[in-house]
Design a protein around this motif. Structure first.
Motif, short mmCIF file in Angstrom:
data_model
loop_
_atom_site.label_atom_id
_atom_site.label_comp_id
_atom_site.label_asym_id
_atom_site.label_seq_id
_atom_site.Cartn_x
_atom_site.Cartn_y
_atom_site.Cartn_z
N ARG A 304 -120.94 32.05 -4.96
CA ARG A 304 -122.34 32.38 -4.67
C ARG A 304 -122.73 32.03 -3.24
O ARG A 304 -123.47 32.77 -2.59
N LEU A 307 -121.58 34.75 -0.95
CA LEU A 307 -122.36 35.99 -1.08
C LEU A 307 -123.74 35.84 -0.43
O LEU A 307 -124.26 36.79 0.17
N VAL A 308 -124.35 34.66 -0.55
CA VAL A 308 -125.63 34.44 0.12
C VAL A 308 -125.47 34.64 1.62
O VAL A 308 -126.29 35.30 2.28
N TYR A 311 -124.82 38.50 2.31
CA TYR A 311 -126.03 39.32 2.17
C TYR A 311 -127.03 39.04 3.30
O TYR A 311 -127.74 39.94 3.73
N LYS A 334 -129.75 38.79 -1.58
CA LYS A 334 -129.60 37.42 -1.08
C LYS A 334 -130.47 36.47 -1.88
O LYS A 334 -130.03 35.39 -2.32
N LYS A 336 -131.73 36.89 -4.85
CA LYS A 336 -131.26 36.79 -6.23
C LYS A 336 -130.10 35.80 -6.33
O LYS A 336 -130.06 34.96 -7.24
N MET A 337 -129.17 35.93 -5.40
CA MET A 337 -128.02 35.01 -5.41
C MET A 337 -128.47 33.58 -5.13
O MET A 337 -127.96 32.62 -5.72
N GLU A 340 -129.84 32.15 -8.26
CA GLU A 340 -128.76 31.72 -9.16
C GLU A 340 -128.20 30.37 -8.72
O GLU A 340 -127.89 29.51 -9.56
#
Length: 642
Positions: A304, A307-308, A311, A334, A336-337, A340
């Motif tokens: 995660r 990915l942040v 993004y 971004k 959303k991740m 999470e």
């Protein structure tokens, strides 16, 4: 830039999967090391095929290799909690099993969905203690690599990182370990430059050293890793973006040839790095091309946090190009991740709260139990007090008895000590008397030898010389036909004369003692060597000053007795005398190439003799050793304190 380096540092830690070389050969079989070496060479296919045909009685070994294989191939990990429950009920009686258990639990804790880094570090420290207890560099190297991974990942404790790095360098036992040492050392220098002092030189030399060593070992993955870090140095530190991009591409080319998780996870980071280079140079379409390549990497490889970061790059890219719809889309991804991640952190916080609640509940239960126990204690208190009264009376009587008994024992001990002191004094007197007797014997022998030598030389020697001359005169007048008898008789007479002369010199050699031990020994050796039957050589070291006269005489007579024994019994042609002084001791070694003898059948017939020599040496707090092999000669070693 900072985010870029953090991403590189995160993927820096992946290398630990390529470093599984565990445990002492005292605990594991040849099959274990065959599989292990396949992992060390990053040959996952070979390791997988070996595990299909190899079997291990120790379940920890099987679990260890299967765990490594899952990490290399798929990046999959068993949950730490379930593994620990399984391991805790399994016997681990050997040090090898306990070491593997701590290593595996440490790895699983570090890679758990809810990170347990501090718990994993604790397991690594336990494994390190086992390795140090066994003084085993192989085990130490394996656990130190994991500790370095943890410290590097945390980006803290730079001093501690440096300390463990120095220790790891001392246990590298082959080229693989040297390669990993270069890798972690490179990471340490990059951290110093980025966080501590930007003016430090870039560690480009370490990158190049790692690339060459990787090529030598045939480790494509490691060559790619060093190319990647070389690119970071050029791109981030040297601001030479073209060189950075070129080395990034070299790393990508290496990683794309490897289909396994440990290499594919590095590809994700490389694509992000390439994209960031183009983004920094404002080539935005090319940057997005590499960002999309990163997104195509299988999802389980991307975490995660990665990915942040990705993004966010893509959001900023589209925003600069005024593509607001796309920018909003990537911003939402971004966020959303990030949500999470926040939920995961909240779950961790809830887990901590739950643990705290259960702890408090347990404390309350313990408090209630204490109250119940207090009531029961009060009920028993009265009866206990009554018992105590009777017990105190018994104790008082017992104490009186013990005191009386101890007093008697103390008196007996004092009497025994006095007896021992008296015996020690008597033994010391007897020993001194024995030493004095031996000294007197040596002085008497010295005087008798001098007298006998003079007598042999002055009287018998001169008589034999005169007889030899008369015999030679007579031989000229004898009739023809008696030459053979005369020649044989003359030879016998010459042999008798030479033996008397040799005996005279050897017995009288001690008269040179007033000139020092070494001159007397050298004269003695020369006289014996003139017989052509036995060559005596002397080698000395450290005898820079004269010794006490009695000690010199004793050493001379010991050597004289040993050489006399060699002449009489050994049938030797070479004798070597080694005389060495070091600190406050004299070391004497006499060796010959003679017939040798059985050291268990030593007979003391005359002179000092071997038994007499040994007794005298022992009385001087020295020691004597005799080594002899029949047909190979004899060595006598004597140590005497001075």
């Amino acid at each position: 830039m900072r985010n870029k380096l953090i991403l590189i540092f995160f993927f820096f830690t992946i290398l630990t999967h390529a470093q599984e070389k565990v445990a002492s050969r005292a605990y594991f079989s040849a099959d274990f090391y065959q599989v292990l070496n396949a992992f060390r060479a990053l040959d996952v296919a070979k390791a997988d095929s070996l595990l299909e045909v190899k079997s291990f009685e120790n379940e920890f070994i099987t679990d260890f290799f299967r765990q490594q294989l899952d990490e290399f191939k798929n990046g999959e990990y068993e949950a730490y909690k379930s593994a620990k429950e399984r391991f805790d009920i399994r016997p681990d009686s050997t040090l090898g099993s306990r070491f593997l258990k701590e290593i595996m639990l440490g790895d699983l804790a570090m890679n758990d969905k809810i990170s347990k880094d501090s718990l994993g570090f604790d397991h690594y420290l336990k494994a390190k203690i086992i390795a140090e207890t066994q003084i085993n560099d192989t085990l130490r190297a394996e656990v130190l690599k994991r500790i370095l991974r943890y410290l590097f990942k945390s980006e803290k404790n730079g001093d501690l990182y440096e300390l463990y790095m120095k220790e790891y360098k001392t246990v590298g036992y082959d080229d693989y370990e040297k390669l990993y040492a270069v890798y972690y050392d490179l990471g340490l220098h990059m951290v110093w430059k980025f966080y501590d002092d930007p003016n430090l030189p870039s560690p480009i030399g370490l990158c190049e050293e790692g690339i060459e060593l990787s090529k030598k070992l045939g480790l494509t993955y490691m060559e790619g890793r060093f190319c990647q870090l070389l690119g970071v140095n050029y791109d981030l530190f040297e601001k030479e973006h073209e060189k950075g991009f070129a080395n990034y591409q070299k790393a990508i080319d290496k990683f794309e040839t490897i289909p396994y998780y440990y290499a594919q996870s590095s590809l994700f980071g490389m694509y992000v790095n390439q994209g960031s280079v183009f983004q920094d140079t404002k080539v935005y379409p090319k940057a997005m091309e590499y960002f999309h390549k990163a997104l195509k990497i299988p999802i389980k490889i991307k975490n995660r946090k990665d990915l942040v970061l990705l993004y966010n790059y893509m959001y900023l890219n589209q925003k600069v190009q005024k593509r607001m719809d796309s920018a909003v889309y990537y911003l939402e991804l971004k966020n959303k991740m990030q949500d999470e991640l926040d939920l995961l952190n909240n779950a961790l916080a809830v887990d901590e709260i739950q643990t705290k609640y259960e702890t408090e509940k347990k404390e309350k239960e313990n408090l209630q139990l204490k109250q119940d126990n207090l009531i029961l204690e009060n009920q028993r208190k009265f009866s206990r007090n009554m018992s105590i009264f009777a017990f105190v009376i018994f104790i008082i009587a017992t104490i009186n008895f013990v005191l009386v008994y101890k007093n008697l024992k103390k008196k007996q001990k004092l009497i025994e000590q006095e007896k021992q002191l008296a015996m020690q004094h008597t033994e010391k007197l007897l020993q001194q008397q024995e030493i004095n007797a031996i000294d007197a014997m040596i002085r008497g022998q010295e005087q008798e030898r001098n007298r006998l030598a003079n007598e042999l030389h002055d009287n018998l020697g001169s008589l034999l010389a005169t007889l030899k001359l008369n015999f030679q005169s007579l031989s000229g007048k004898m009739k023809q036909g008696s030459e053979e008898i005369l020649t044989h008789s003359e030879a016998l007479l010459e042999q008798t004369y030479q033996k008397v002369r040799l005996l005279s010199h050897s017995k009288n050699a001690g008269v040179m003692a007033n000139q020092g031990l070494l001159p007397a020994l050298k004269k003695f050796a020369d006289d014996v060597s003139k017989s052509k039957k036995l060559r005596v050589e002397i080698q000395e070291f450290g005898l820079n000053e004269r010794l006490e006269n009695s000690v010199e005489i004793l050493i001379f007579r010991i050597i004289q007795e040993l050489i006399t024994n060699i002449i009489k019994h050994a049938e030797a042609t070479q004798a070597d005398i080694h005389l060495t002084q070091y600190d406050d001791r004299i070391n004497l070694m006499v060796e010959d190439n003679g017939e040798g003898f059985d050291t268990h059948q030593i007979v003391n017939k005359s002179g000092m003799g071997l038994v007499g020599i040994e007794k005298r040496v022992q009385n001087l707090d020295g020691n004597m050793e005799i080594e002899s092999i029949k047909g190979k000669g004899t060595t006598v070693i004597i140590n005497i304190p001075i």
